[in-house]
Design a protein around this motif. Structure first.
Motif, short mmCIF file in Angstrom:
data_model
loop_
_atom_site.label_atom_id
_atom_site.label_comp_id
_atom_site.label_asym_id
_atom_site.label_seq_id
_atom_site.Cartn_x
_atom_site.Cartn_y
_atom_site.Cartn_z
N ILE A 157 0.97 -1.29 -0.10
CA ILE A 157 0.05 0.06 -0.05
C ILE A 157 0.99 1.14 -0.04
CG2 ILE A 157 -1.86 1.32 1.32
CD1 ILE A 157 -2.73 -1.54 0.13
N SER A 158 0.64 2.27 -0.88
CA SER A 158 1.25 3.46 -0.95
C SER A 158 0.24 4.44 -1.51
CB SER A 158 2.40 3.35 -1.98
OG SER A 158 1.98 2.76 -3.31
N PRO A 159 0.83 5.69 -1.38
CA PRO A 159 -0.03 6.94 -1.78
C PRO A 159 -1.01 6.60 -3.31
CG PRO A 159 2.08 7.71 -0.81
CD PRO A 159 2.29 6.42 -0.99
N GLY A 160 -2.11 6.80 -3.07
CA GLY A 160 -3.07 6.64 -4.28
C GLY A 160 -3.42 5.25 -4.26
N THR A 161 -3.27 4.38 -3.38
CA THR A 161 -3.68 3.11 -3.64
C THR A 161 -5.15 2.91 -2.60
OG1 THR A 161 -1.47 2.05 -3.72
CG2 THR A 161 -3.40 0.63 -3.05
N LEU A 162 -6.30 2.38 -3.05
CA LEU A 162 -7.41 2.33 -2.39
C LEU A 162 -7.67 0.87 -2.24
CD1 LEU A 162 -10.54 3.85 -2.39
CD2 LEU A 162 -10.67 1.68 -3.15
N TYR A 163 -8.04 0.44 -0.99
CA TYR A 163 -8.45 -0.93 -0.71
C TYR A 163 -9.95 -0.92 -0.16
CZ TYR A 163 -6.76 -1.05 4.20
OH TYR A 163 -6.71 -0.78 5.64
#
Length: 155
Positions: free
Chosen positions: A81-87
C-alpha cells in the motif's frame, strides 16, 4: 452544509487514539450528521501491526501518505500500500496492516460509525446506533439481516 477541518476536531471526542497506540483516527463525519456514511483520517504508526475485521461495516480506505503491507488474513494474499492506493473491504475481510512508515488514510464507513466504537477482541467494531443501542448483523451469502438491541439503564 458542513464545513470542518481535521484541525477543528483535534483534541475533541472525534480525535481517537487506539488503546494499543498503533493508530489515531480523526472522525470528521459521523452517524450524527445523518448522511449515510462516516469519514475519518487515520494514521497508523510505523513498525506496528493492527489486525481488524469490520464484520458490520463496509470500509473504503485511500492511502494518502506512507507505505505498508496489507494482508488479507482469510487468503494470505498481501498487497503493498502506497499513496494513491485504495482498498475496499466489500466482503468484510479480516485483514492486518503493517506500516513500514507512518501511513495516513482517508477512510469511509457504511453504515456510518457513531464515534463510540472500540475494536473488540476480534478487531470488530459493533454496529452502534445514535440512540445508544447496538444493531447486530448476520451475513448469509449476499444477504445481511439486522436486529436492534436497546441498551437499558440499570439492566
Amino acid at each position: 452544509m458542513i464545513v470542518r477541518s481535521f484541525q477543528d476536531i483535534e483534541g475533541t471526542d472525534r480525535d481517537v487514539t487506539a488503546e494499543t497506540g498503533t493508530w489515531r483516527s480523526k472522525r470528521i463525519i459521523l452517524a450524527s450528521e445523518g448522511v449515510g456514511f462516516s469519514m475519518h483520517e487515520t494514521t497508523m504508526y510505523a513498525g506496528t501491526e493492527t489486525s481488524m475485521w469490520y464484520a458490520n461495516h463496509i470500509e473504503a480506505v485511500l492511502c494518502v501518505a506512507g507505505e505498508g503491507e496489507l494482508t488479507n488474513d482469510e487468503t494470505g494474499e498481501t498487497h503493498w500500500i502506497s499513496p494513491g492506493t485504495l482498498y475496499l473491504l466489500d466482503g468484510h475481510e479480516r485483514h492486518t496492516m503493517r506500516p513500514a512508515t507512518d501511513l495516513r488514510f482517508v477512510c469511509v464507513f457504511n453504515p456510518p460509525v457513531t464515534g463510540r466504537e472500540v475494536h473488540d477482541e476480534n478487531g470488530v467494531y459493533p454496529l452502534l446506533t445514535e440512540a445508544g443501542g447496538t444493531t447486530t448483523a448476520t451475513r448469509t451469502g449476499n444477504r445481511t439481516e439486522t436486529g436492534t438491541e436497546t441498551e437499558t439503564e440499570g439492566a
